[in-house]
Design a protein around this motif. Structure first.
Motif, PDB file in Angstrom:
ATOM      1  N   GLU A   1       9.882 -15.750 101.940  1.00 48.85           N
ATOM      2  CA  GLU A   1       9.724 -16.612 103.124  1.00 48.85           C
ATOM      3  C   GLU A   1       8.581 -16.116 103.988  1.00 48.85           C
ATOM      4  O   GLU A   1       8.516 -14.932 104.330  1.00 48.85           O
ATOM      5  CB  GLU A   1      11.020 -16.622 103.941  1.00 48.85           C
ATOM      6  N   LEU A   2       7.706 -17.032 104.369  1.00 51.26           N
ATOM      7  CA  LEU A   2       6.495 -16.681 105.114  1.00 51.26           C
ATOM      8  C   LEU A   2       6.373 -17.525 106.366  1.00 51.26           C
ATOM      9  O   LEU A   2       6.632 -18.726 106.336  1.00 51.26           O
ATOM     10  CB  LEU A   2       5.258 -16.928 104.234  1.00 51.26           C
ATOM     11  N   PHE A   3       5.962 -16.868 107.465  1.00 52.57           N
ATOM     12  CA  PHE A   3       5.605 -17.597 108.669  1.00 52.57           C
ATOM     13  C   PHE A   3       4.101 -17.863 108.653  1.00 52.57           C
ATOM     14  O   PHE A   3       3.309 -16.958 108.347  1.00 52.57           O
ATOM     15  CB  PHE A   3       5.947 -16.782 109.919  1.00 52.57           C
ATOM     16  N   VAL A   4       3.728 -19.084 108.969  1.00 51.53           N
ATOM     17  CA  VAL A   4       2.308 -19.424 109.054  1.00 51.53           C
ATOM     18  C   VAL A   4       1.875 -19.281 110.510  1.00 51.53           C
ATOM     19  O   VAL A   4       2.440 -19.941 111.393  1.00 51.53           O
ATOM     20  CB  VAL A   4       2.049 -20.864 108.566  1.00 51.53           C
TER      21      VAL A   4
ATOM     22  N   PHE B   1       9.663 -11.491 118.252  1.00 50.75           N
ATOM     23  CA  PHE B   1       9.455 -12.897 117.881  1.00 50.75           C
ATOM     24  C   PHE B   1       8.042 -13.095 117.370  1.00 50.75           C
ATOM     25  O   PHE B   1       7.099 -12.463 117.843  1.00 50.75           O
ATOM     26  CB  PHE B   1       9.715 -13.820 119.070  1.00 50.75           C
ATOM     27  N   VAL B   2       7.901 -13.984 116.395  1.00 50.39           N
ATOM     28  CA  VAL B   2       6.590 -14.306 115.847  1.00 50.39           C
ATOM     29  C   VAL B   2       6.265 -15.744 116.242  1.00 50.39           C
ATOM     30  O   VAL B   2       7.099 -16.637 116.061  1.00 50.39           O
ATOM     31  CB  VAL B   2       6.603 -14.172 114.311  1.00 50.39           C
ATOM     32  N   ALA B   3       5.069 -15.938 116.795  1.00 53.80           N
ATOM     33  CA  ALA B   3       4.653 -17.293 117.155  1.00 53.80           C
ATOM     34  C   ALA B   3       4.075 -17.969 115.913  1.00 53.80           C
ATOM     35  O   ALA B   3       2.915 -17.765 115.572  1.00 53.80           O
ATOM     36  CB  ALA B   3       3.615 -17.240 118.275  1.00 53.80           C
ATOM     37  N   PHE B   4       4.914 -18.698 115.206  1.00 52.31           N
ATOM     38  CA  PHE B   4       4.438 -19.348 113.972  1.00 52.31           C
ATOM     39  C   PHE B   4       4.490 -20.855 114.106  1.00 52.31           C
ATOM     40  O   PHE B   4       5.289 -21.398 114.871  1.00 52.31           O
ATOM     41  CB  PHE B   4       5.242 -18.866 112.765  1.00 52.31           C
ATOM     42  N   SER B   5       3.612 -21.522 113.385  1.00 49.31           N
ATOM     43  CA  SER B   5       3.582 -22.984 113.444  1.00 49.31           C
ATOM     44  C   SER B   5       4.615 -23.583 112.498  1.00 49.31           C
ATOM     45  O   SER B   5       5.259 -24.573 112.812  1.00 49.31           O
ATOM     46  CB  SER B   5       2.193 -23.503 113.106  1.00 49.31           C
ATOM     47  N   HIS B   6       4.789 -22.990 111.329  1.00 49.57           N
ATOM     48  CA  HIS B   6       5.817 -23.468 110.413  1.00 49.57           C
ATOM     49  C   HIS B   6       6.128 -22.373 109.398  1.00 49.57           C
ATOM     50  O   HIS B   6       5.423 -21.374 109.305  1.00 49.57           O
ATOM     51  CB  HIS B   6       5.424 -24.777 109.731  1.00 49.57           C
ATOM     52  N   GLU B   7       7.224 -22.596 108.651  1.00 42.86           N
ATOM     53  CA  GLU B   7       7.623 -21.625 107.638  1.00 42.86           C
ATOM     54  C   GLU B   7       7.396 -22.209 106.252  1.00 42.86           C
ATOM     55  O   GLU B   7       7.681 -23.384 106.019  1.00 42.86           O
ATOM     56  CB  GLU B   7       9.113 -21.268 107.794  1.00 42.86           C
ATOM     57  N   VAL B   8       6.877 -21.392 105.366  1.00 45.31           N
ATOM     58  CA  VAL B   8       6.768 -21.806 103.967  1.00 45.31           C
ATOM     59  C   VAL B   8       7.462 -20.746 103.107  1.00 45.31           C
ATOM     60  O   VAL B   8       7.751 -19.643 103.578  1.00 45.31           O
ATOM     61  CB  VAL B   8       5.291 -21.966 103.518  1.00 45.31           C
TER      62      VAL B   8
END
Lengths: 355, 355
Positions: A255-258, A184-191
């Protein structure tokens, strides 16, 4: 100099869904005709196409006839059987190329390709059996997610592991298919970045959009995304790096996780992408036209945005809200002509233009 | 309450040119299919239509079959033979209605209709013979222009009279057709209003565009037009008056001369209009979708503009400039898929978005 596809040429499109439909309209706008190849009868793209072939991807005779009737072939989805690609490529070029397809069709190859480029991904490990999975969990830890390497196996897919105790069930869910464990990746939002590269090697990207998912399906894309200037630049540059590395021709969705530590590549899609639909009402050249420009030897649109847009997918019964949406100011409606509104089915989208 | 045309319904379009083509795309965007009726083979609209009938307007059997295959019929040009309309209307509704067609098909009826509404037109008089023409010239003076009352008689059309001495030649040009003499109007520029009225009687108008013609063909439309606030209001209100008077359903183009004494109505076109193409890249709902909304029982778009636009027609060899235009920032290209670039032929247009 790259040769431009002559006006009036026929572009073949594998897949007759909404992406094929919108590609077909964009091709027409540039003076081309389209021929749709789709196993299902009366697909959405048929309403706006010059020609349609209804045949399965296993029908090599139909594929050959299709390929002979068109100048170039492109596709709206990445899960095309290799034999079908072989049959077509013996007759005419396919864009984006086979390498892009093979990378995106296999999550393990995709991840290692991205890592080799120096890009950050979620931690991952190949899982073919219980021993692999135990080792992978040891390395990556839980929670994690087990996914089949290849897409499109109906009934197989993804299994979440809350803890190591879920290992057996998750592995059983794979039904013997080769898999990959992702941490799992702890991301704030996806762009996502909708980037394009054309036959001359020119690259252009639209401004990143910010995606919100619901039940695994894209719900909205908002442009501009919440990104610092540096993140925005990073997102575009890493996307360009991917396209160049693949000698890619066409539009790609990245698709990128921020995360606080930077951008992490979730996945790439070698085609026009749902999160790029906003460009239809935000840009002079939208992602569909950009794709046609790229594969037909045109210069690319520069990706500049004349308006901020929020794209909302209309899924299943969302279509019942159309009478209300039709009364909204600055709401641009795009329906796909699908007869039946099944749960989870993408029926259309609406682009709300800021202003 | 007006009943909305059910999703998936087929809309019949008489005429397969570029207007039919762009109407077809707009209909698809709202979830409808289109069936094109066009005498010429492989018309521009066929590339983006669900079905095409290739048959002359005199083929009443083909017209009846066409009408039976669709839910409603609309058209992209006003010069449809009455017998064809009769054949269709026996089966299904036609929008805009017959009255709008009969008014716009005859310049004399059109002018008197406008006058009866209290709107200003150029001075005019009916001319059937030399005596009429002499009296008309006496009343209106020269310079003036003699026009056949009805459109579309190939080789007949318009004759300019610099002085009374040109009367005989001008009358001969009419080849015996009933005509109308129109006095010249001293106008500073021409604008047009693209207005719509739907099945519920709701009316909406896009902001007026300013038109520049070259050799009798529209060259550019610029939005916003040079108009005072009062002129802008006048233009929209008088257009609404015309639509309401005709109980009109659909989009109409209203051409206006701007003069020091006020706005003068040049002519009306009961269809989507070349001077409304800018809406494709300036508004959430463009004129083509507005027309489909109007005839399909939808609420209308409000006509608001998110961007200023200059529309340029690409006529004949203008198409050769496409490689340069494709490199321009904010230029949206719309080609019609016509194979041959003949002089005076509309091959496409480009909408340049301000910003």
């Amino acid at each position: 100099m790259t040769k431009t596809l002559p006006a009036g040429s026929v572009i073949g499109i594998l897949g007759g869904g909404q992406l094929g439909r919108m590609l077909s309209v964009a091709a027409a706008r540039l003076g081309y005709k389209t021929h749709i190849y789709e196993p299902m009868a009366n697909p959405p793209a048929a309403d706006v196409a010059h020609a349609v072939t209804t045949a399965p991807y296993e029908d090599l005779t139909a594929l050959e006839a299709f390929a002979k009737s068109v100048a170039i072939v492109t596709y709206e989805f990445e899960n095309i059987p290799t034999t079908a690609l072989d049959a077509i490529e013996a007759v005419c070029p396919i864009h984006p190329n086979r390498r892009a397809l093979s990378v995106s069709q296999d999550r393990l190859i995709e991840k290692s390709f991205l890592r080799d480029l120096g890009l950050a991904t979620a931690p991952y490990a190949a899982v073919d059996d219980a021993t692999d999975l135990a080792e992978a969990l040891d390395e990556i830890g839980a929670p994690a997610i087990l996914k089949t390497r290849r897409l499109g196996y109906d009934g197989k897919g993804q299994a979440r592991l809350k803890s190591v105790a879920d290992a057996d069930t998750a592995l059983a869910d794979m039904q013997g298919a080769s898999a990959i464990l992702e941490g799992f990746v702890a991301f704030s939002h996806e762009v996502s970045v909708i980037a394009a590269r054309n036959l001359s090697g020119e690259v252009a990207a639209f401004d990143p959009g910010e995606n919100v998912h619901e039940g695994g399906i894209l719900r909205t894309t908002t442009v501009p995304a919440r990104l610092t200037e540096a993140q925005r630049t990073d997102a575009v540059l890493l996307s360009a790096k991917i396209l160049n590395a693949l000698n890619y021709v066409g539009v790609m969705g990245v698709e990128l996780f921020v995360t606080p530590k930077g951008l992490i590549v979730n996945e790439i899609a070698p085609r026009v992408h749902n999160s790029g639909h906003w460009t239809q009402n935000g840009c002079a050249v939208d992602q569909f036209e950009q794709h046609i420009r790229a594969i037909a030897g045109w210069p690319l649109g520069d990706g500049s945005r004349h308006s901020d847009v929020v794209m909302e997918n209309l899924i299943g019964n969302d279509i019942d809200r159309i009478p209300d949406i039709a009364q909204e100011r600055n709401a641009a409606i795009h329906l796909y002509g699908k007869a039946e509104a099944r749960p989870g089915r993408k029926m259309g989208h609406v682009n709300r233009i800021a202003g």
